[in-house]
Design an enzyme around this catalytic site. Sequence first.
Site, PDB file in Angstrom:
ATOM      1  N   SER A   1       0.830  -1.201   0.000  1.00 47.81           N
ATOM      2  CA  SER A   1       0.000   0.000   0.000  1.00 47.81           C
ATOM      3  C   SER A   1       0.871   1.260   0.000  1.00 47.81           C
ATOM      4  O   SER A   1       1.673   1.443  -0.922  1.00 47.81           O
ATOM      5  CB  SER A   1      -0.971  -0.065   1.190  1.00 47.81           C
ATOM      6  OG  SER A   1      -2.015   0.848   1.054  1.00 47.81           O
TER       7      SER A   1
ATOM      8  N   ASP B   1     -10.138  -3.240  -5.210  1.00 45.02           N
ATOM      9  CA  ASP B   1      -9.222  -2.303  -4.550  1.00 45.02           C
ATOM     10  C   ASP B   1      -9.146  -1.023  -5.369  1.00 45.02           C
ATOM     11  O   ASP B   1      -8.902  -1.075  -6.575  1.00 45.02           O
ATOM     12  CB  ASP B   1      -7.831  -2.975  -4.463  1.00 45.02           C
ATOM     13  CG  ASP B   1      -6.773  -2.111  -3.785  1.00 45.02           C
ATOM     14  OD1 ASP B   1      -7.110  -1.012  -3.296  1.00 45.02           O
ATOM     15  OD2 ASP B   1      -5.608  -2.546  -3.748  1.00 45.02           O
TER      16      ASP B   1
ATOM     17  N   HIS C   1      -8.239  -4.790  -0.943  1.00 43.03           N
ATOM     18  CA  HIS C   1      -7.056  -4.104  -0.451  1.00 43.03           C
ATOM     19  C   HIS C   1      -6.695  -4.582   0.960  1.00 43.03           C
ATOM     20  O   HIS C   1      -7.562  -4.734   1.809  1.00 43.03           O
ATOM     21  CB  HIS C   1      -7.290  -2.586  -0.420  1.00 43.03           C
ATOM     22  CG  HIS C   1      -6.054  -1.828  -0.093  1.00 43.03           C
ATOM     23  ND1 HIS C   1      -5.095  -1.543  -1.039  1.00 43.03           N
ATOM     24  CD2 HIS C   1      -5.575  -1.334   1.081  1.00 43.03           C
ATOM     25  CE1 HIS C   1      -4.096  -0.895  -0.462  1.00 43.03           C
ATOM     26  NE2 HIS C   1      -4.361  -0.767   0.815  1.00 43.03           N
TER      27      HIS C   1
END
Length: 357
Positions: free
Chosen positions: A143, A297, A327
């Site tokens: 991320s 995501d 995600h």
Amino acid sequence: STAVELLGLMHYMECMRLITVIETVAVTSDENITVTDTEFNNVPVRLYLPRRAPDGLRRAMVYFHGGGWCLGDAGMKSYDHMSRRVSNELNAVVVSVNYRLAPEHHFPVPFEDVYSVTKFFLQSTVLSQYGVDPARVCVAGDSAGGNLAAAVAQQLLEDAEVKTKLKAQILLYPALQALDLDLPSYRDNENKPLLSKSLMVRFWSEYFTTDPSLREAMASNSHVPAESGHLFQFVNWSQLLPAGMRRGHVYTGPTYGSAALARRYPGFLDPRAAPLLASEARLRRLPHTYILTCEHDVLRDDGVMYAQRLRAAGVRVTHAHAQDAFHGALMFILWPFELAVGHRLFNSYVEWLKENL
């Protein structure tokens, strides 16, 4: 969290950060790994050193945790678990970095922290101290940490002081650009669990400033000034996404925003914050790359477009796309409800490391 902020009790991110605190575990060594909290170049790191005798020099990974540049800690249960497994299964040194976080520390501080740790670790004296093979070091992150890993890999190419070349970069559902926040993945997954569009906009804007005017402009996708319009070629999803991911979406060009806003907060136009904005000449020199994207995501298309641009530049890319994941899937390898997909994705990533690092 929003309610607490509206009441003026604490900043939204401080409230979210309580989750990090609850999830953080103390430093504990085990029969396989010695774990210590230390500092590299005055930046706190959690260091994982295998105990078994190496058969030669070891591999190494420098890891940057996710959390939108605002949350997260190397000591969170899932990060600690992943670092241990990588260290144990690869007999590798893992340096997991606790960089300073926004909103207290805006860009470029988090980037500078992870960069200074990486640069420190890549010195031949430090690598030899830990018995690391200079030809087998990678950077990795998930991320926002994937964003930092991509940015570090790019910046190292420009740094004449760094002689050690990375073997690989591992980008797990990375955030790679804040230019166009209306990609098909943002539209398809606007309200999906863990990372909604509004939360991602909040993370991006807090990375650069706590001034709500940037957040409002980003939320309406009208934050890029006309004079930076040439950068949209690097994130033009109508050219960079495969047909299947474009299906049902029409590309509309950018709505330009205030030049004054971009002058005040130029970070979102900087490749150190948005690695997708790098030129092809720069991308061409990057190491072997592993990119994981998840179908459900908002950041899916960032990773897909980067894979496409890297391949076009001649970089070796392994792009793993998980149709059934959202995600942060790897964070749930310790949680029963996400066990299957989290385990599968983590196992395939570790297998890739064994073969390619």
